[in-house]
Design a protein around this motif. Structure first.
Motif, short mmCIF file in Angstrom:
data_model
loop_
_atom_site.label_atom_id
_atom_site.label_comp_id
_atom_site.label_asym_id
_atom_site.label_seq_id
_atom_site.Cartn_x
_atom_site.Cartn_y
_atom_site.Cartn_z
N MET A 272 -0.16 9.28 -2.22
CA MET A 272 0.24 8.80 -0.89
C MET A 272 0.51 9.98 0.05
SD MET A 272 2.72 5.75 -2.17
CE MET A 272 2.81 4.56 -0.86
N ALA A 273 1.13 11.01 -0.45
CA ALA A 273 1.39 12.20 0.37
C ALA A 273 0.08 12.87 0.78
CB ALA A 273 2.28 13.18 -0.39
N VAL A 274 -0.86 12.92 -0.14
CA VAL A 274 -2.17 13.50 0.18
C VAL A 274 -2.87 12.67 1.25
CG1 VAL A 274 -4.48 13.99 -0.75
CG2 VAL A 274 -2.44 14.68 -2.03
N LEU A 275 -2.80 11.34 1.14
CA LEU A 275 -3.39 10.47 2.15
C LEU A 275 -2.78 10.72 3.53
CD1 LEU A 275 -3.73 6.97 0.44
CD2 LEU A 275 -5.54 8.31 1.46
N LEU A 276 -1.47 10.88 3.60
CA LEU A 276 -0.81 11.13 4.88
C LEU A 276 -1.19 12.49 5.44
CD1 LEU A 276 2.68 9.56 4.18
CD2 LEU A 276 0.90 8.71 5.73
N LEU A 277 -1.31 13.49 4.59
CA LEU A 277 -1.76 14.81 5.03
C LEU A 277 -3.19 14.74 5.57
CD1 LEU A 277 -1.24 17.85 5.27
CD2 LEU A 277 -2.08 18.07 2.92
N GLU A 278 -4.04 14.02 4.85
CA GLU A 278 -5.42 13.82 5.29
C GLU A 278 -5.46 13.13 6.65
OE1 GLU A 278 -8.21 10.53 3.67
OE2 GLU A 278 -8.49 12.29 2.39
N LEU A 279 -4.62 12.12 6.85
CA LEU A 279 -4.56 11.43 8.13
C LEU A 279 -4.16 12.39 9.25
CD1 LEU A 279 -4.62 8.84 9.87
CD2 LEU A 279 -2.21 8.53 9.25
N ALA A 280 -3.17 13.21 9.00
CA ALA A 280 -2.72 14.17 10.02
C ALA A 280 -3.84 15.11 10.42
CB ALA A 280 -1.52 14.95 9.51
N VAL A 281 -4.58 15.61 9.44
CA VAL A 281 -5.69 16.52 9.74
C VAL A 281 -6.75 15.81 10.56
CG1 VAL A 281 -7.62 17.79 8.69
CG2 VAL A 281 -5.31 18.01 7.74
N THR B 141 -9.45 3.53 13.48
CA THR B 141 -10.12 3.37 12.20
C THR B 141 -9.44 4.21 11.13
OG1 THR B 141 -12.21 2.92 13.29
CG2 THR B 141 -12.34 3.60 11.02
N LEU B 142 -9.13 5.45 11.46
CA LEU B 142 -8.46 6.33 10.49
C LEU B 142 -7.10 5.80 10.08
CD1 LEU B 142 -9.31 9.77 12.11
CD2 LEU B 142 -10.05 9.00 9.85
N ILE B 143 -6.35 5.31 11.05
CA ILE B 143 -5.00 4.81 10.75
C ILE B 143 -5.07 3.59 9.84
CG2 ILE B 143 -2.99 3.68 11.78
CD1 ILE B 143 -3.40 5.66 14.17
N PHE B 144 -5.95 2.64 10.15
CA PHE B 144 -6.02 1.44 9.32
C PHE B 144 -6.62 1.74 7.94
CE2 PHE B 144 -5.09 -0.72 13.27
CZ PHE B 144 -4.23 -1.71 12.83
N ASN B 145 -7.53 2.70 7.88
CA ASN B 145 -8.06 3.12 6.58
C ASN B 145 -6.94 3.72 5.73
OD1 ASN B 145 -9.25 5.44 4.81
ND2 ASN B 145 -10.92 3.97 5.14
N THR B 146 -6.12 4.55 6.34
CA THR B 146 -5.00 5.16 5.61
C THR B 146 -3.98 4.11 5.19
OG1 THR B 146 -5.31 7.25 6.78
CG2 THR B 146 -3.18 6.89 5.74
N LEU B 147 -3.68 3.16 6.09
CA LEU B 147 -2.72 2.10 5.73
C LEU B 147 -3.23 1.28 4.55
CD1 LEU B 147 -1.57 0.92 9.27
CD2 LEU B 147 -0.25 2.23 7.58
N MET C 97 -2.06 2.31 -3.07
CA MET C 97 -1.24 3.24 -3.86
C MET C 97 0.15 2.66 -4.13
SD MET C 97 -2.90 5.85 -4.82
CE MET C 97 -4.38 4.89 -4.96
N ALA C 98 0.69 1.91 -3.17
CA ALA C 98 1.98 1.26 -3.40
C ALA C 98 1.86 0.20 -4.49
CB ALA C 98 2.49 0.65 -2.09
#
Length: 102
Positions: free
Chosen positions: A22-31, A44-50, A56-57
């Motif tokens: 989950m942390a990696v996903l959030l880092l990827e989103l930030a980049v 698209t990126l935000i909903f893909n990450t969500l 993962m949850a």
């Protein structure tokens, strides 16, 4: 000293493995939010990450022994976020591929 497989089994059973993902996903989103500035790309990126975070949850819930209702809830949330991502992606592609009037 624990072996690598014992360490992996320990962090998987504790749910830490899913938390790391989950942390990696959030880092990827930030980049990617830094790289892509258009609203359509960002949505698209935000909903893909969500969607990924919800999956993962669900994995974390299963690993730490939560009930089926919690797991199903996270999976359902992931599905809804996935559908939203597909909708926004469809709209973005439709705009790009629409024929221009001459």
């Amino acid at each position: 000293m624990a072996t690598l497989t014992e360490w992996l089994a320990e962090i998987a059973a504790s749910g830490r493995l899913a938390e790391i993902a989950m942390a990696v996903l959030l880092l990827e989103l930030a980049v990617f939010l830094f790289l892509y500035r258009t609203p359509a790309a960002r949505r698209t990126l935000i909903f893909n990450t969500l969607s990924g975070l919800a999956l993962m949850a669900a994995l974390r819930s299963a690993l730490i022994g939560h009930g089926a209702l919690a797991i199903a809830g996270f999976l359902s949330l992931g599905f809804v976020m996935h559908l939203a991502e597909l909708w926004f992606r469809h709209r973005a592609f439709r705009r790009v591929s629409a024929p221009r009037p001459d």
